[in-house]
Design a protein around this motif. Sequence first.
Motif, PDB file in Angstrom:
ATOM      1  N   SER A  16      -3.154   8.061   1.067  1.00 21.89           N
ATOM      2  CA  SER A  16      -3.942   8.008   0.051  1.00 21.89           C
ATOM      3  C   SER A  16      -3.674   8.885  -1.234  1.00 21.89           C
ATOM      4  CB  SER A  16      -5.421   8.440   0.557  1.00 21.89           C
ATOM      5  OG  SER A  16      -5.315   9.870   0.712  1.00 21.89           O
ATOM      6  N   PRO A  17      -4.219   8.419  -2.210  1.00 19.39           N
ATOM      7  CA  PRO A  17      -3.779   9.468  -3.394  1.00 19.39           C
ATOM      8  C   PRO A  17      -4.332  10.962  -3.273  1.00 19.39           C
ATOM      9  CG  PRO A  17      -4.564   7.224  -4.356  1.00 19.39           C
ATOM     10  CD  PRO A  17      -4.771   7.551  -2.632  1.00 19.39           C
ATOM     11  N   GLU A  18      -5.372  11.127  -2.604  1.00 23.57           N
ATOM     12  CA  GLU A  18      -5.685  12.209  -2.433  1.00 23.57           C
ATOM     13  C   GLU A  18      -4.828  13.066  -1.496  1.00 23.57           C
ATOM     14  OE1 GLU A  18      -9.014   9.723  -3.672  1.00 23.57           O
ATOM     15  OE2 GLU A  18      -7.831   9.423  -2.022  1.00 23.57           O
ATOM     16  N   ASN A  58      -1.192   3.204  -7.404  1.00 23.20           N
ATOM     17  CA  ASN A  58      -2.281   4.252  -7.254  1.00 23.20           C
ATOM     18  C   ASN A  58      -1.755   5.493  -7.526  1.00 23.20           C
ATOM     19  OD1 ASN A  58      -1.019   3.972  -4.877  1.00 23.20           O
ATOM     20  ND2 ASN A  58      -2.683   4.203  -3.402  1.00 23.20           N
ATOM     21  N   SER A  87       0.816  -1.322  -0.101  1.00 24.68           N
ATOM     22  CA  SER A  87       0.021  -0.008   0.042  1.00 24.68           C
ATOM     23  C   SER A  87       0.989   1.118   0.196  1.00 24.68           C
ATOM     24  CB  SER A  87      -0.892  -0.013   1.228  1.00 24.68           C
ATOM     25  OG  SER A  87      -1.541   1.173   1.277  1.00 24.68           O
ATOM     26  N   SER A  88       0.317   2.192  -0.634  1.00 18.51           N
ATOM     27  CA  SER A  88       1.221   3.759  -0.467  1.00 18.51           C
ATOM     28  C   SER A  88       0.797   3.955   1.157  1.00 18.51           C
ATOM     29  CB  SER A  88       0.628   4.655  -1.605  1.00 18.51           C
ATOM     30  OG  SER A  88      -0.879   4.890  -1.218  1.00 18.51           O
TER      31      SER A  88
END
Length: 330
Positions: free
Chosen positions: A191-193, A228, A187-188
């Motif tokens: 979050s992308p946001e 992502n 996982s990153s």
Amino acid sequence: MLTIRQNLLETIKGGNPDRFVNQYEFLVMARGLDPISRQNPAVLPDGVPKQNAWGVTLVWPAHTPGQFPVHDYEHRVVKDITKWRETVKMPRTDFPDEDWKEYEEFYANVDRTQYFATAMVAPGIFEQVHYLMEIQEALVAFYEEPEYMHELIDYIVEYELKLAAELIKHGKPDALFHHDDWGSHNSSFLSPEMFEEFFVPAYKKVYGFYKENGVELIVHHSDSYAANLVPHMIEMGIDIFQGCVTTNNVPELVKKYGEKISFMGDIDNGVLDRVDTTPEQIAKDVRRACENNGKLYYIPCLTRGGAGSTYPGIYEAVSAEIDKLSKEMF
């Protein structure tokens, strides 16, 4: 036969390469030759802690791929993000021209018809934040103290731009290899946001500056899951995502984004860079990566952030298998 440089460009531009790009063969990096990086003592894989120019204490345990920050409370540079200005001081970047002589001579001797003369920067912006703070504290602060985190990131960007200006002035590199791990294996970290809010503007400034000043190729290292974040990488101006571990589903990334960004990795160090790895395992894994990803927009490579391996001979064995497959598949 194409030169190494030509073959790389054909690969990432969707042209007609005549073989696989073989790991890091196209990048020639000046490591530790500039006066800015010489402010940091060498951290060796001997478990002995050293403090760098930011005040971060680093240690490199034996049989691990690299150095790590020491983050008990005593060693943290930032113990309170609301007071970060009291303890964070960027390293010096204004050195006289004579201190750059060795760095300049190195770049003057790179054959740029074959290779990319490459500036290397590590750690990157996200890593610098958690090196200073401790990663759990940093991740919480993105939620609880976003204003101060923006300030700290802006300060790190200010340093990166000063560093970039000096590296470009004295070496005129035509590639940048920039380290910044953005995730775990699965996982990153953000979050992308949230990543878009805090880091996309910062990296657009930094990578934009390099591109505007003659650096042709941006290679970003993150040996992690970051599938992502690939659209953000494209927006930042990254040409090659190096370190893409297998959990990213690299063949799908190549298929979806290949005309906009290339991928370098899909041969996990965690799988092959071990004391008990056999030649058969290496041959099988390299074949899987090359056959699944194809000839364009993909560079077969161990996911480690640099040419080499923790255990002797692994990097060279992977390179030999890539050469074999080039003769078979091209």
